[in-house]
Design a protein around this motif. Structure first.
Motif, PDB file in Angstrom:
ATOM      1  N   GLU A  23     -21.527 -25.745 -13.159  1.00 30.60           N
ATOM      2  CA  GLU A  23     -20.253 -25.043 -13.073  1.00 30.60           C
ATOM      3  C   GLU A  23     -19.366 -25.154 -14.316  1.00 30.60           C
ATOM      4  O   GLU A  23     -18.503 -24.309 -14.518  1.00 30.60           O
ATOM      5  CB  GLU A  23     -19.461 -25.561 -11.861  1.00 30.60           C
ATOM      6  N   LEU A  24     -19.568 -26.171 -15.151  1.00 31.93           N
ATOM      7  CA  LEU A  24     -18.662 -26.380 -16.274  1.00 31.93           C
ATOM      8  C   LEU A  24     -19.302 -26.087 -17.631  1.00 31.93           C
ATOM      9  O   LEU A  24     -18.725 -25.363 -18.448  1.00 31.93           O
ATOM     10  CB  LEU A  24     -18.124 -27.823 -16.258  1.00 31.93           C
ATOM     11  N   TYR A  25     -20.491 -26.624 -17.881  1.00 33.09           N
ATOM     12  CA  TYR A  25     -21.126 -26.429 -19.180  1.00 33.09           C
ATOM     13  C   TYR A  25     -21.212 -24.963 -19.608  1.00 33.09           C
ATOM     14  O   TYR A  25     -20.957 -24.647 -20.783  1.00 33.09           O
ATOM     15  CB  TYR A  25     -22.533 -27.015 -19.181  1.00 33.09           C
ATOM     16  N   PRO A  26     -21.562 -24.027 -18.710  1.00 27.51           N
ATOM     17  CA  PRO A  26     -21.739 -22.641 -19.159  1.00 27.51           C
ATOM     18  C   PRO A  26     -20.474 -21.999 -19.742  1.00 27.51           C
ATOM     19  O   PRO A  26     -20.576 -20.977 -20.441  1.00 27.51           O
ATOM     20  CB  PRO A  26     -22.174 -21.912 -17.877  1.00 27.51           C
ATOM     21  N   HIS A  27     -19.307 -22.551 -19.459  1.00 28.54           N
ATOM     22  CA  HIS A  27     -18.058 -21.916 -19.893  1.00 28.54           C
ATOM     23  C   HIS A  27     -17.401 -22.614 -21.091  1.00 28.54           C
ATOM     24  O   HIS A  27     -16.358 -22.169 -21.563  1.00 28.54           O
ATOM     25  CB  HIS A  27     -17.069 -21.901 -18.726  1.00 28.54           C
ATOM     26  N   GLU A  28     -18.006 -23.679 -21.572  1.00 34.25           N
ATOM     27  CA  GLU A  28     -17.346 -24.494 -22.603  1.00 34.25           C
ATOM     28  C   GLU A  28     -17.098 -23.729 -23.901  1.00 34.25           C
ATOM     29  O   GLU A  28     -16.005 -23.791 -24.465  1.00 34.25           O
ATOM     30  CB  GLU A  28     -18.184 -25.737 -22.894  1.00 34.25           C
ATOM     31  N   ASP A  29     -18.102 -23.028 -24.388  1.00 36.32           N
ATOM     32  CA  ASP A  29     -17.960 -22.348 -25.678  1.00 36.32           C
ATOM     33  C   ASP A  29     -16.858 -21.299 -25.632  1.00 36.32           C
ATOM     34  O   ASP A  29     -16.050 -21.178 -26.557  1.00 36.32           O
ATOM     35  CB  ASP A  29     -19.284 -21.696 -26.089  1.00 36.32           C
ATOM     36  N   GLU A  30     -16.821 -20.531 -24.548  1.00 35.40           N
ATOM     37  CA  GLU A  30     -15.804 -19.485 -24.422  1.00 35.40           C
ATOM     38  C   GLU A  30     -14.399 -20.086 -24.367  1.00 35.40           C
ATOM     39  O   GLU A  30     -13.477 -19.585 -25.023  1.00 35.40           O
ATOM     40  CB  GLU A  30     -16.054 -18.651 -23.177  1.00 35.40           C
ATOM     41  N   VAL A  31     -14.235 -21.154 -23.602  1.00 32.50           N
ATOM     42  CA  VAL A  31     -12.920 -21.787 -23.476  1.00 32.50           C
ATOM     43  C   VAL A  31     -12.473 -22.359 -24.813  1.00 32.50           C
ATOM     44  O   VAL A  31     -11.314 -22.220 -25.214  1.00 32.50           O
ATOM     45  CB  VAL A  31     -12.958 -22.878 -22.388  1.00 32.50           C
ATOM     46  N   ASP A  32     -13.395 -22.985 -25.533  1.00 34.19           N
ATOM     47  CA  ASP A  32     -13.029 -23.552 -26.831  1.00 34.19           C
ATOM     48  C   ASP A  32     -12.675 -22.460 -27.834  1.00 34.19           C
ATOM     49  O   ASP A  32     -11.749 -22.610 -28.631  1.00 34.19           O
ATOM     50  CB  ASP A  32     -14.182 -24.402 -27.366  1.00 34.19           C
ATOM     51  N   ARG A  33     -13.402 -21.369 -27.772  1.00 37.81           N
ATOM     52  CA  ARG A  33     -13.168 -20.265 -28.709  1.00 37.81           C
ATOM     53  C   ARG A  33     -11.836 -19.571 -28.440  1.00 37.81           C
ATOM     54  O   ARG A  33     -11.071 -19.269 -29.356  1.00 37.81           O
ATOM     55  CB  ARG A  33     -14.314 -19.260 -28.621  1.00 37.81           C
ATOM     56  N   LYS A  34     -11.516 -19.346 -27.170  1.00 37.77           N
ATOM     57  CA  LYS A  34     -10.301 -18.615 -26.806  1.00 37.77           C
ATOM     58  C   LYS A  34      -9.090 -19.521 -26.631  1.00 37.77           C
ATOM     59  O   LYS A  34      -7.951 -19.042 -26.628  1.00 37.77           O
ATOM     60  CB  LYS A  34     -10.537 -17.824 -25.521  1.00 37.77           C
ATOM     61  N   GLY A  35      -9.323 -20.809 -26.420  1.00 40.62           N
ATOM     62  CA  GLY A  35      -8.216 -21.718 -26.160  1.00 40.62           C
ATOM     63  C   GLY A  35      -7.561 -21.495 -24.816  1.00 40.62           C
ATOM     64  O   GLY A  35      -6.426 -21.925 -24.578  1.00 40.62           O
ATOM     65  N   GLU A  36      -8.278 -20.895 -23.901  1.00 36.95           N
ATOM     66  CA  GLU A  36      -7.758 -20.575 -22.566  1.00 36.95           C
ATOM     67  C   GLU A  36      -8.880 -20.656 -21.539  1.00 36.95           C
ATOM     68  O   GLU A  36     -10.039 -20.374 -21.848  1.00 36.95           O
ATOM     69  CB  GLU A  36      -7.191 -19.140 -22.524  1.00 36.95           C
ATOM     70  N   VAL A  37      -8.502 -21.032 -20.338  1.00 34.70           N
ATOM     71  CA  VAL A  37      -9.407 -20.898 -19.202  1.00 34.70           C
ATOM     72  C   VAL A  37      -8.916 -19.697 -18.399  1.00 34.70           C
ATOM     73  O   VAL A  37      -7.779 -19.701 -17.922  1.00 34.70           O
ATOM     74  CB  VAL A  37      -9.411 -22.154 -18.314  1.00 34.70           C
ATOM     75  N   PRO A  38      -9.721 -18.642 -18.269  1.00 30.48           N
ATOM     76  CA  PRO A  38      -9.269 -17.459 -17.529  1.00 30.48           C
ATOM     77  C   PRO A  38      -8.817 -17.823 -16.119  1.00 30.48           C
ATOM     78  O   PRO A  38      -9.430 -18.686 -15.470  1.00 30.48           O
ATOM     79  CB  PRO A  38     -10.531 -16.577 -17.490  1.00 30.48           C
ATOM     80  N   PRO A  39      -7.734 -17.206 -15.632  1.00 29.71           N
ATOM     81  CA  PRO A  39      -7.199 -17.552 -14.303  1.00 29.71           C
ATOM     82  C   PRO A  39      -8.233 -17.472 -13.189  1.00 29.71           C
ATOM     83  O   PRO A  39      -8.238 -18.320 -12.289  1.00 29.71           O
ATOM     84  CB  PRO A  39      -6.084 -16.522 -14.102  1.00 29.71           C
ATOM     85  N   GLU A  40      -9.114 -16.471 -13.253  1.00 33.04           N
ATOM     86  CA  GLU A  40     -10.116 -16.344 -12.197  1.00 33.04           C
ATOM     87  C   GLU A  40     -11.114 -17.505 -12.239  1.00 33.04           C
ATOM     88  O   GLU A  40     -11.616 -17.947 -11.196  1.00 33.04           O
ATOM     89  CB  GLU A  40     -10.854 -15.010 -12.308  1.00 33.04           C
ATOM     90  N   LEU A  41     -11.390 -18.031 -13.440  1.00 33.51           N
ATOM     91  CA  LEU A  41     -12.284 -19.174 -13.559  1.00 33.51           C
ATOM     92  C   LEU A  41     -11.604 -20.452 -13.060  1.00 33.51           C
ATOM     93  O   LEU A  41     -12.245 -21.302 -12.441  1.00 33.51           O
ATOM     94  CB  LEU A  41     -12.740 -19.351 -15.007  1.00 33.51           C
ATOM     95  N   VAL A  42     -10.310 -20.558 -13.309  1.00 33.04           N
ATOM     96  CA  VAL A  42      -9.535 -21.698 -12.781  1.00 33.04           C
ATOM     97  C   VAL A  42      -9.696 -21.785 -11.270  1.00 33.04           C
ATOM     98  O   VAL A  42     -10.024 -22.836 -10.709  1.00 33.04           O
ATOM     99  CB  VAL A  42      -8.047 -21.574 -13.162  1.00 33.04           C
ATOM    100  N   GLU A  43      -9.462 -20.663 -10.602  1.00 39.11           N
ATOM    101  CA  GLU A  43      -9.535 -20.638  -9.145  1.00 39.11           C
ATOM    102  C   GLU A  43     -10.960 -20.880  -8.658  1.00 39.11           C
ATOM    103  O   GLU A  43     -11.185 -21.578  -7.666  1.00 39.11           O
ATOM    104  CB  GLU A  43      -9.015 -19.300  -8.615  1.00 39.11           C
ATOM    105  N   SER A  44     -11.935 -20.312  -9.366  1.00 42.93           N
ATOM    106  CA  SER A  44     -13.328 -20.457  -8.960  1.00 42.93           C
ATOM    107  C   SER A  44     -13.770 -21.920  -9.017  1.00 42.93           C
ATOM    108  O   SER A  44     -14.357 -22.440  -8.061  1.00 42.93           O
ATOM    109  CB  SER A  44     -14.223 -19.610  -9.861  1.00 42.93           C
ATOM    110  N   ILE A  45     -13.480 -22.586 -10.128  1.00 45.25           N
ATOM    111  CA  ILE A  45     -13.907 -23.980 -10.268  1.00 45.25           C
ATOM    112  C   ILE A  45     -13.177 -24.864  -9.272  1.00 45.25           C
ATOM    113  O   ILE A  45     -13.780 -25.739  -8.633  1.00 45.25           O
ATOM    114  CB  ILE A  45     -13.679 -24.466 -11.712  1.00 45.25           C
ATOM    115  N   ARG A  46     -11.892 -24.631  -9.092  1.00 50.74           N
ATOM    116  CA  ARG A  46     -11.128 -25.445  -8.144  1.00 50.74           C
ATOM    117  C   ARG A  46     -11.679 -25.270  -6.721  1.00 50.74           C
ATOM    118  O   ARG A  46     -11.862 -26.243  -5.992  1.00 50.74           O
ATOM    119  CB  ARG A  46      -9.652 -25.083  -8.210  1.00 50.74           C
ATOM    120  N   ASP A  47     -11.951 -24.013  -6.341  1.00 51.64           N
ATOM    121  CA  ASP A  47     -12.477 -23.757  -4.997  1.00 51.64           C
ATOM    122  C   ASP A  47     -13.841 -24.408  -4.806  1.00 51.64           C
ATOM    123  O   ASP A  47     -14.126 -24.992  -3.743  1.00 51.64           O
ATOM    124  CB  ASP A  47     -12.573 -22.253  -4.748  1.00 51.64           C
TER     125      ASP A  47
END
Length: 386
Positions: A23-47
């Motif tokens: 759930e976390l590793y696949p999104h690391e590069d995108e988050v580091d590149r953009k400096g943001e966690v997309p709101p929909e991903l925030v909710e998805s990981i929390r859920d």
């Protein structure tokens, strides 16, 4: 002395490892590149964390949390620490200090935080008061059944995603042998309350996507019922509930160090120069040995402190030793990793440079290395009257 993890601990480790990997590793590069966690991903990981039973693992079962002891939580933090901080933070661990809530505070702040319905943040640091907490200038002045709060806090992690802040402010002064000192009190303040402003801080090179903010309070009225604990006892409250936060830094540093070592060892085994894997040269193999040794030492310090915390015998010195050694070991490990990777270690297409950047803040937040050494040396010298 038995260092073997039991079946329950091994099961916890495997569960967190699987979650982090999927759930976390696949999104690391995108988050580091953009400096943001997309709101929909925030909710998805929390859920997903809530459904997996990982959310609020640090909270007692009777409050709806996971009820893990401190050794188990250190193992959880170690495994979560392998992933991007901006992502692993979403596997919520509400601040332990919320367990000091009483009466309606439990229904309004504590229990919703445990269920993942409300997010907390913690505000102590100020532009002129970092390690010296007692020098804070944010004030809470009693006015009838309210406190009126004025002042500024900064370096407040993820306040832009939080619903309320656990705020510490000065509510008076006391005379001490070292001169007047401010009396500190804790408060629970909704971030949408009148008089509260949240601003995003400057971008940091460490943990991109995990933001720090500035909080401004201007005539913010907070009911007495939202004071956390007794007036003037906030310093003691911090000491009672927040000491374990240093173990979190130690554990996550060990986890990230393990991941870096694994990646660097593979690189050294596969990268060929002069017709041989570079790991066959002592200039590479000896640093790998040092990295492994330091990681084991850091993990033992961390687990010892966590075990002592479960026994009720952990001292400030124990936590400080674990924090300073693990965080500084991570700095050395990531620096050696960059050196072994060579030029590729600094390229954004590989994550080594991210681990190197992220490691730097661990020696600063939750008490700088200098503060940890002060705690350790003070505990050695005070019994001798020095």
């Amino acid at each position: 002395m038995d260092f073997q993890l039991d079946d329950e601990q091994l099961s916890i480790v495997r569960t967190v490892q699987a979650f982090v990997t999927k759930e976390l590793y696949p999104h690391e590069d995108e988050v580091d590149r953009k400096g943001e966690v997309p709101p929909e991903l925030v909710e998805s990981i929390r859920d997903k964390a809530i459904r997996a039973g990982l959310y609020a693992a640090n909270m007692p079962e009777e409050l709806g949390g996971g009820g893990l002891d401190n050794v188990a939580m250190a193992l959880v933090e170690r495994e979560l620490g392998r992933a991007s901080y901006a992502l692993q933070w979403l596997v919520g661990r509400p601040s332990n200090i919320l367990q000091a809530c009483e009466g309606e505070q439990r229904d309004r702040f504590l229990l919703p935080a445990v269920r993942g319905e409300r997010i907390d943040c913690l505000a102590m640091s100020e532009p002129g008061a970092g390690s010296d907490v007692r020098s804070m200038t944010t004030r809470a002045v009693r006015d009838g059944e309210d406190y009126v709060i004025d002042g500024t806090k900064h370096f407040i992690s993820n306040a832009d995603r939080a619903d309320f802040v656990i705020l510490f402010a000065a509510t008076g002064t006391e005379d001490t042998s070292h001169g007047p000192k401010r009396l500190i009190s804790g408060f629970l303040v909704d971030l949408d309350a009148p008089g509260v402003t949240v601003r995003r801080g400057s971008p940091s090179v460490s943990h991109r996507g995990y933001h720090h903010c500035e909080l401004s309070f201007t005539g913010c009225r907070v009911p007495v019922s939202q004071r956390l604990g007794e007036e003037g006892r906030g310093f003691e409250l911090m000491g009672e509930w927040l000491g374990a936060s240093r173990l979190t830094v130690a554990a996550s540093s060990v986890g990230r160090g393990r991941r870096v070592l694994e990646m660097t060892t593979r690189w050294a085994a596969e990268r060929v120069q002069f017709g041989r894997p570079i790991g066959s040269f002592q200039g590479v193999s000896f640093p790998l040995a040092d990295m492994a040794t330091e990681l084991d030492a850091a993990e033992l310090l961390m687990l010892r402190a966590a075990w002592k915390l479960d026994q009720g015998t952990m001292t400030d010195q124990d936590a400080a030793m674990a924090k300073v050694y693990a965080s500084e070991a991570l700095g050395r490990i990531t620096d050696r990793a960059v050196q072994i990777y060579g030029g590729m270690g600094l390229m954004e297409e590989l994550p080594i440079q991210r681990f190197w950047r992220d490691a730097r803040v661990e020696r600063i937040w939750d008490g700088t290395s200098e503060i940890q050494r002060h705690i350790i040396s003070r505990s050695m010298l005070r019994p001798l009257g020095a």
